[in-house]
Design a protein around this motif. Sequence first.
Motif, PDB file in Angstrom:
ATOM      1  N   ILE A 108       0.833  -1.208   0.000  1.00  0.00           N
ATOM      2  CA  ILE A 108       0.000   0.000   0.000  1.00  0.00           C
ATOM      3  C   ILE A 108       0.865   1.255   0.000  1.00  0.00           C
ATOM      4  O   ILE A 108       0.425   2.336  -0.421  1.00  0.00           O
ATOM      5  CB  ILE A 108      -0.953  -0.007   1.224  1.00  0.00           C
ATOM      6  CG1 ILE A 108      -2.078   1.021   1.048  1.00  0.00           C
ATOM      7  CG2 ILE A 108      -0.200   0.257   2.512  1.00  0.00           C
ATOM      8  CD1 ILE A 108      -3.081   0.688   0.010  1.00  0.00           C
ATOM      9  N   ILE A 109       2.106   1.138   0.459  1.00  0.00           N
ATOM     10  CA  ILE A 109       3.025   2.275   0.483  1.00  0.00           C
ATOM     11  C   ILE A 109       3.837   2.361  -0.796  1.00  0.00           C
ATOM     12  O   ILE A 109       4.152   3.452  -1.278  1.00  0.00           O
ATOM     13  CB  ILE A 109       3.959   2.158   1.718  1.00  0.00           C
ATOM     14  CG1 ILE A 109       3.142   2.376   2.997  1.00  0.00           C
ATOM     15  CG2 ILE A 109       5.121   3.147   1.649  1.00  0.00           C
ATOM     16  CD1 ILE A 109       3.885   2.096   4.265  1.00  0.00           C
ATOM     17  N   LEU A 110       4.147   1.213  -1.405  1.00  0.00           N
ATOM     18  CA  LEU A 110       5.053   1.182  -2.560  1.00  0.00           C
ATOM     19  C   LEU A 110       4.345   1.236  -3.908  1.00  0.00           C
ATOM     20  O   LEU A 110       4.986   1.527  -4.920  1.00  0.00           O
ATOM     21  CB  LEU A 110       5.907  -0.096  -2.506  1.00  0.00           C
ATOM     22  CG  LEU A 110       6.855  -0.234  -1.304  1.00  0.00           C
ATOM     23  CD1 LEU A 110       7.494  -1.617  -1.303  1.00  0.00           C
ATOM     24  CD2 LEU A 110       7.925   0.846  -1.318  1.00  0.00           C
ATOM     25  N   TYR A 111       3.054   0.981  -3.944  1.00  0.00           N
ATOM     26  CA  TYR A 111       2.384   0.812  -5.236  1.00  0.00           C
ATOM     27  C   TYR A 111       2.167   2.142  -5.961  1.00  0.00           C
ATOM     28  O   TYR A 111       2.136   3.222  -5.358  1.00  0.00           O
ATOM     29  CB  TYR A 111       1.051   0.102  -5.043  1.00  0.00           C
ATOM     30  CG  TYR A 111      -0.132   1.011  -4.758  1.00  0.00           C
ATOM     31  CD1 TYR A 111      -1.031   1.345  -5.768  1.00  0.00           C
ATOM     32  CD2 TYR A 111      -0.344   1.552  -3.483  1.00  0.00           C
ATOM     33  CE1 TYR A 111      -2.107   2.179  -5.529  1.00  0.00           C
ATOM     34  CE2 TYR A 111      -1.418   2.384  -3.229  1.00  0.00           C
ATOM     35  CZ  TYR A 111      -2.296   2.694  -4.260  1.00  0.00           C
ATOM     36  OH  TYR A 111      -3.351   3.540  -4.012  1.00  0.00           O
ATOM     37  N   THR A 112       1.993   2.041  -7.273  1.00  0.00           N
ATOM     38  CA  THR A 112       1.512   3.146  -8.106  1.00  0.00           C
ATOM     39  C   THR A 112       0.279   2.638  -8.861  1.00  0.00           C
ATOM     40  O   THR A 112      -0.108   1.473  -8.707  1.00  0.00           O
ATOM     41  CB  THR A 112       2.576   3.600  -9.122  1.00  0.00           C
ATOM     42  OG1 THR A 112       2.842   2.530 -10.041  1.00  0.00           O
ATOM     43  CG2 THR A 112       3.870   4.006  -8.420  1.00  0.00           C
ATOM     44  N   SER A 113      -0.311   3.471  -9.687  1.00  0.00           N
ATOM     45  CA  SER A 113      -1.502   3.043 -10.436  1.00  0.00           C
ATOM     46  C   SER A 113      -1.199   1.871 -11.358  1.00  0.00           C
ATOM     47  O   SER A 113      -2.081   1.058 -11.672  1.00  0.00           O
ATOM     48  CB  SER A 113      -2.047   4.214 -11.260  1.00  0.00           C
ATOM     49  OG  SER A 113      -1.050   4.692 -12.157  1.00  0.00           O
ATOM     50  N   LYS A 114       0.066   1.747 -11.786  1.00  0.00           N
ATOM     51  CA  LYS A 114       0.450   0.660 -12.693  1.00  0.00           C
ATOM     52  C   LYS A 114       0.902  -0.600 -11.961  1.00  0.00           C
ATOM     53  O   LYS A 114       1.029  -1.654 -12.574  1.00  0.00           O
ATOM     54  CB  LYS A 114       1.558   1.136 -13.630  1.00  0.00           C
ATOM     55  CG  LYS A 114       1.126   2.225 -14.610  1.00  0.00           C
ATOM     56  CD  LYS A 114       2.264   2.606 -15.533  1.00  0.00           C
ATOM     57  CE  LYS A 114       1.826   3.676 -16.534  1.00  0.00           C
ATOM     58  NZ  LYS A 114       2.937   4.076 -17.437  1.00  0.00           N
ATOM     59  N   THR A 115       1.187  -0.478 -10.669  1.00  0.00           N
ATOM     60  CA  THR A 115       1.705  -1.636  -9.930  1.00  0.00           C
ATOM     61  C   THR A 115       0.783  -2.052  -8.794  1.00  0.00           C
ATOM     62  O   THR A 115       1.208  -2.676  -7.830  1.00  0.00           O
ATOM     63  CB  THR A 115       3.114  -1.339  -9.371  1.00  0.00           C
ATOM     64  OG1 THR A 115       3.044  -0.185  -8.514  1.00  0.00           O
ATOM     65  CG2 THR A 115       4.109  -1.081 -10.489  1.00  0.00           C
ATOM     66  N   SER A 116      -0.492  -1.722  -8.906  1.00  0.00           N
ATOM     67  CA  SER A 116      -1.459  -2.102  -7.881  1.00  0.00           C
ATOM     68  C   SER A 116      -1.636  -3.614  -7.848  1.00  0.00           C
ATOM     69  O   SER A 116      -1.590  -4.288  -8.880  1.00  0.00           O
ATOM     70  CB  SER A 116      -2.808  -1.429  -8.158  1.00  0.00           C
ATOM     71  OG  SER A 116      -3.795  -1.877  -7.256  1.00  0.00           O
ATOM     72  N   THR A 117      -1.842  -4.173  -6.652  1.00  0.00           N
ATOM     73  CA  THR A 117      -2.066  -5.614  -6.485  1.00  0.00           C
ATOM     74  C   THR A 117      -3.487  -5.853  -5.974  1.00  0.00           C
ATOM     75  O   THR A 117      -4.231  -4.908  -5.693  1.00  0.00           O
ATOM     76  CB  THR A 117      -1.057  -6.211  -5.497  1.00  0.00           C
ATOM     77  OG1 THR A 117      -1.209  -5.551  -4.226  1.00  0.00           O
ATOM     78  CG2 THR A 117       0.376  -6.032  -5.995  1.00  0.00           C
ATOM     79  N   LEU A 118      -3.865  -7.116  -5.839  1.00  0.00           N
ATOM     80  CA  LEU A 118      -5.211  -7.456  -5.383  1.00  0.00           C
ATOM     81  C   LEU A 118      -5.520  -6.862  -4.011  1.00  0.00           C
ATOM     82  O   LEU A 118      -6.611  -6.305  -3.802  1.00  0.00           O
ATOM     83  CB  LEU A 118      -5.368  -8.977  -5.330  1.00  0.00           C
ATOM     84  CG  LEU A 118      -5.999  -9.664  -6.548  1.00  0.00           C
ATOM     85  CD1 LEU A 118      -5.956 -11.168  -6.388  1.00  0.00           C
ATOM     86  CD2 LEU A 118      -7.434  -9.195  -6.754  1.00  0.00           C
ATOM     87  N   THR A 119      -4.586  -6.988  -3.077  1.00  0.00           N
ATOM     88  CA  THR A 119      -4.840  -6.470  -1.728  1.00  0.00           C
ATOM     89  C   THR A 119      -5.007  -4.956  -1.748  1.00  0.00           C
ATOM     90  O   THR A 119      -5.877  -4.413  -1.056  1.00  0.00           O
ATOM     91  CB  THR A 119      -3.697  -6.851  -0.776  1.00  0.00           C
ATOM     92  OG1 THR A 119      -2.443  -6.485  -1.365  1.00  0.00           O
ATOM     93  CG2 THR A 119      -3.692  -8.338  -0.487  1.00  0.00           C
TER      94      THR A 119
END
Length: 552
Positions: A497-508
Motif C-alpha cells: 500500500i506504500i510502494l504501489y503506483t496506479s500501474k503496480t497495484s495488487t489485489l490487496t
Amino acid sequence: MNTAKKFNLWMGIALLILCFFIIFVVYPLILILYKSVIDPESSKLTLDYFTKFFARKYYWSTLVNSFYVTICSTIIASVIGLPMAYVLRSVKIPGSKYLNILIVISYLSPPFIGAYAWIQLLGRNGFVTQIINSIFGVKLDGIYGFAGIVLVFALQSFPLIYMYVSGALKNLDNSLNEAAESLGLTAFQRVRQIILPLVMPSLLAGSLLVFMRVFSDFGTPMLIGEGFKTFPVLIYTQFMGEVSTDDHFAASLCVIVIVITLLLFFLQRYIAGHYSYSMTALKPMEAVEAKGSKKIFAYLFVYGVTFLAMLPQLTVIFTSFLEVSGGAVYTGNFSLQNYMNTLFAKDNNSITNTYLFGICAIFIVVFMGIFISYLTVRKRSYVTEVLDTVTMFPYIIPGSVLGISFLYAFNKQPLILSGTALIIIISLAIRRMPYTIRSSTAIITQISPSIEEAAISLGATEFKSFWKVTVPMMLPGVLAGAIMSWITLISELSSSIILYTSKTSTLTVAIYTEVIRSNFGNAAAYSTVLTLTSIISLLIFFKLTHNKDISV
C-alpha cells in the motif's frame, strides 16, 4: 588448492547473498534510524522527534491503544485456539480434516478482508445489524472502534495458536494423561495439571507471534477503527497523509516499532529455547468418541468457531454475486456485475500484477532460500551466521516500516526503484522468504552429509553434488515452504500500500482502495479471487506434503 576454491565458491555465494540483504534490508533500516535523529535544517543530531511523540498524548495514546488491542486480541485468540486444538485432537469430530483446512484458510486470509466482511455484517447498515434493528427496534452503532478491531483480530489470529498447540499435542505422550486418570484426576484436572503445562511453551510462542502480527497490522484498525487510532495507523498517516506529512517524525515512529518488535522477537526466541519440553509420543493422543453433553458441547464449539472464522470469507464470496447500485447499496438480485467491473475492466492490472509479482518473488525466494538454508546448515561460518540473522529481519519488521524504508532508500540516486514493479517484487520476496528458509533448513538437517560425500567420492565436484544430489532431495520441503510463502505474499498489504503506483497495484491494494471508496461489490469480487487462490494453493500444499493438517 581445490579446497581453497571450494571454500571461496561457497564464501563468495554467501557474501553475494549477504550483500543483497545489506542493500535491501540493512541499508534502508539504517537510513530510517538516521532520519529519526537528524534535524533536516541543521543536519545535527537531535532527539526532538522522539520527544515530540512522548510529549503529546495524541501520539503516545496510539501506542497505548495498540498494546490494549493487541493484548486483548492475543488473550481471546489463545482462549479460542487452545481448546480448539485440544478438542480436535482428543474428540472424534466428523469432517475434522476439512475443519482443519478451513481454520488454516481463515488464518491465511488478510485481516483487513475480515474487517471489510464484518462491516458488511455488523456495520451501521450491515445485514445482521439491519435484522437486529428491525426485530428489536434499536439502532446499533455498528462494529466500529475497539470492540470491532479486537473481534476481527481474535478470530483471524486464533488459528496460529491452534496450529502451535496442535503441533505440541501431536508429540504429547498420552500415557501421562492415562496415568493421571488412574490416580483419580478428572478430565478438567488432567488438562490443567498435565496437558496445559506441557503445551505452555508452544502456547506462549504462538501467542507472541500473534502479538507481533496484530501489533504491526494497520489495515484492520484503518478500516473499522474510526476514532480509535492505533500506532501503525499513526505511522501510515504521518508518512502518507493527505493533509500533512513529516518524514523524519515518521522515521522516529518506525524506530519505536522496530525496537518493540525486536524485543518481542527475542522474547519469543528465549521462550522457545529455554522453556520447551522434549516430548516423544510413544503413545500419541488419539481422538475418541465423545458421549452425551460432552459430545454436544464439542460439536457446537468446534463447528461454531470454525463457522465464525470462515464467515468473512463466506460473506465476501456471497456478496460478490449480488448486484450493487452506486457501489455500496445491494439490490438483492444476483448478478455477475461485480466480476465484469473487476476481472474484465479496462486498464485493470491488479489481478495480473498479483500473480506476476508473486511468481517473480517466489523464484527469488526459492533460489535464495535453497542457498541460504544450505549455507547456514552445511557451511557454518561467521558470514553465514550473520546471514542467518539478517534474513530474519524482514520477518520481524512490520511491512509498513519496510515499505517506508524502501522509499527512503530507493527514491534517489544511485538506485532509483520507487514506482517500479521491481521494488514491490523485492519487498514481497524478502518479507516472505523466512517461510521457505525455515522449511528448507528443516529438510536439509534430515539429509545425511554422507550422501554428498559419496557423490564427491565418485568424481563430482562439491557444487555439482549440491546441485544434482542435495537440491532434488530438498525440493519437497522447499516447495512446501514456497507455497506458504506464495499464499502470504499475495495477501501482503502493509508494504504494497506504500510502494504501489496506479500501474503496480495488487489485489490487496485494489480491495483496500475499493473498500475505502465504498465500492463493496468490487471489493467482494477481488476478495473472492484472492480467497480462491489461497484455497487452491493450500490444497496443493497438502497434496505435495501428504499432510492432513498444518501444525507448527
